[in-house]
Scaffold this motif. Sequence first.
Motif, short mmCIF file in Angstrom:
data_model
loop_
_atom_site.label_atom_id
_atom_site.label_comp_id
_atom_site.label_asym_id
_atom_site.label_seq_id
_atom_site.Cartn_x
_atom_site.Cartn_y
_atom_site.Cartn_z
N LEU A 175 83.00 39.70 48.97
CA LEU A 175 84.08 38.73 48.80
C LEU A 175 83.52 37.31 48.71
O LEU A 175 83.99 36.48 47.91
N GLN A 176 82.49 37.06 49.53
CA GLN A 176 81.85 35.75 49.52
C GLN A 176 81.25 35.44 48.15
O GLN A 176 81.48 34.36 47.59
N ILE A 177 80.51 36.42 47.59
CA ILE A 177 79.91 36.21 46.26
C ILE A 177 81.02 35.99 45.24
O ILE A 177 80.93 35.12 44.38
N LEU A 178 82.10 36.78 45.37
CA LEU A 178 83.21 36.68 44.42
C LEU A 178 83.85 35.29 44.47
O LEU A 178 84.11 34.66 43.44
N LEU A 214 82.74 28.61 40.89
CA LEU A 214 81.82 28.13 39.85
C LEU A 214 82.45 28.23 38.47
O LEU A 214 82.31 27.33 37.63
N ARG A 242 82.57 32.49 45.61
CA ARG A 242 81.64 31.47 45.16
C ARG A 242 81.58 31.44 43.64
O ARG A 242 81.58 30.37 43.03
N SER A 243 81.52 32.63 43.02
CA SER A 243 81.39 32.63 41.56
C SER A 243 82.72 32.22 40.91
O SER A 243 82.72 31.58 39.86
#
Lengths: 287, 341
Positions: A103-106, A112, A108-109
């Motif tokens: 979820l964190q990567i999601l 972005l 963050r991206s």
Amino acid sequence: MFETATQGIITGILMGAIYALIALGLSIVFGIMNVTNFAHGDFVMLSMYLSFAVGSALAWDAVATPLITAPLMFLFGIITYYLLIDRTLRQMYVVQLAVTVGLQILMRSAALIIWQAQPRALQYSFIQGNIQIGDFQILTSRLFSAVVSLIFIAGMAYFLSKTWAGRAMRAASDDLGAASLMGVNYHKTYALTFAIGSSITALAGGLVMSFQQTDPVGGIRFGLLSWAVLALAGLGSLPGLIVAGIIVGVVESLTVSFFDPRSRLLGVYAIFILVLWLRPRGLFGRR
Amino acid sequence: MNVKNLFNPRNILILIGVGIALAIPLIFNASQYVMLLMTTVLLYAILASAWNIIGGMAGQLDLAAAAYLGLGAFTTGTLLIRWNITPWVGMFLGGLVATALAMLIGFPLFGFKVKELWYALSSSALVVVLQSLFMMWNEVGGPTEKYLPIGTSPWYSLRFNDYMPYYYLMLIILVVVLLVNRWIRYSKLGYSLLALGEDEDAVEVLGVNSQSSKLKALAIYAFICGVVGGIFASIYGYVHPAFFDTSMSMEIAILGIVGGMGFIYGPALAAIVMVSFREVLRASLGSQLAGLYLAVYAIILIVVALYQPRGIAPLVERGIKKAQTYFVELTRGRRADIKSH
């Protein structure tokens, strides 16, 4: 020397109150649901971006944006709970780690993609400026944010101890089985808990946006800061959370003014590690 | 063991895998891009397999892979830049430096029985701390890249013009790390670690020292990460504090989890599948929207973690079982053969 220290402590106390508010969201989710949300810092990051979006679209002041972003983050919390968190409750502990880091990567991206990599900030807030007391300066925006944070934490303490929903939340944390027998639907209670935790980050995000900018990787700092506050405070004590937040804020601020701005997190981690070694349940924890 | 057993599906799969891995540079040698990609995949496979020792076997959710990797990279890089010491020596010294720090951190952490979430957080914090420290330490790190010299011989300075030597080097290390995994798994240490995962107090009563078992696992893991860090610095040709990357450390742990904790080949398999997939996504989506490939990648990670919580290795095991049954029937083996596997 003395002046620098006092100024650092004042700044630290004001920041500490906001850190306590950010950690409150994490504390509620972790303390009541025993869910470890590794993406908590990124909830703050997302909230700050939402504040930026609302503030720049409607030409609102940063501190007013939580009126819109808090309901949005509440909704986001409910969706996240039913879509992801609810499914990890009965799984191995590591699955929760994998899902919340995913979820964190999601998040963050997504930040972005929507807002690109450059930092975003809002126009100067109406509470800009500073108050002069003797030789010391207090930034009005930080003072305002600190006061709002403290009032909100007090309000949350009232909600948890006096209202039915708050009591249901605490009951579910003490004994899920018994609470279920008393008519507490834990899915609903947990969803409410997670959503409240998430909308607290909206308030914090709006306050922080009144004097800081946001970027897609800003979540790392807030995440680790709030875990440090939580480790120091222990679970179950809201006044403890405030004290811990202030300790972390003061240490951070003193490291910056006496050592090196780039080392701002080193002192915080030193405390964090020491607490883990010496007093794993925190200074004020009940378990 | 007879000849027929040698040709079971598992060994055939391993043989095919090794064959493909060896042949890839010959097929793709024209494209340096693909070689770098495959080398990166191997790097992740090595780190995830090393993580399996501390995470999968010892059950400590370590999020500090990049801390040890970065230490190895900076040791190797600094030794080459300042004293012209070859990375072949530097990478092992890097491994030792990483191990030394791991011991320093691990001794009190395991002594105070810091576990699960709190171990994960403190290891994650270690990466950030090291990044800040190396950012401030201008002689070694600092905000600008420190480039490794190419020198007279590429073999001495481990700086090649193409990625093929790195690829084979990484492949060798991966095989070694997998063998180390296998060796630990069936050693006294492996059984102690697995038992500790079940019930730490009970195992301690039986005379297993949990602190020293976990320390051994952490030491091996940190050493592998440090050695690989030395090669990492050589591949990129510079060292920079950005090597201390929290996201990368978390990704390593997730690959270990998604691969199937405790399966020797699981993390490597997950790394090969997921990282190749991520890079293909980056190549096809990266030019349109920055971050889109990571979003898709994250969604797939979440879906795999939610719907295959035991990891992808059990799926492979099921496939192998089926193939085995088929194989045995094909060679007119008896039913007893199936049970013996």
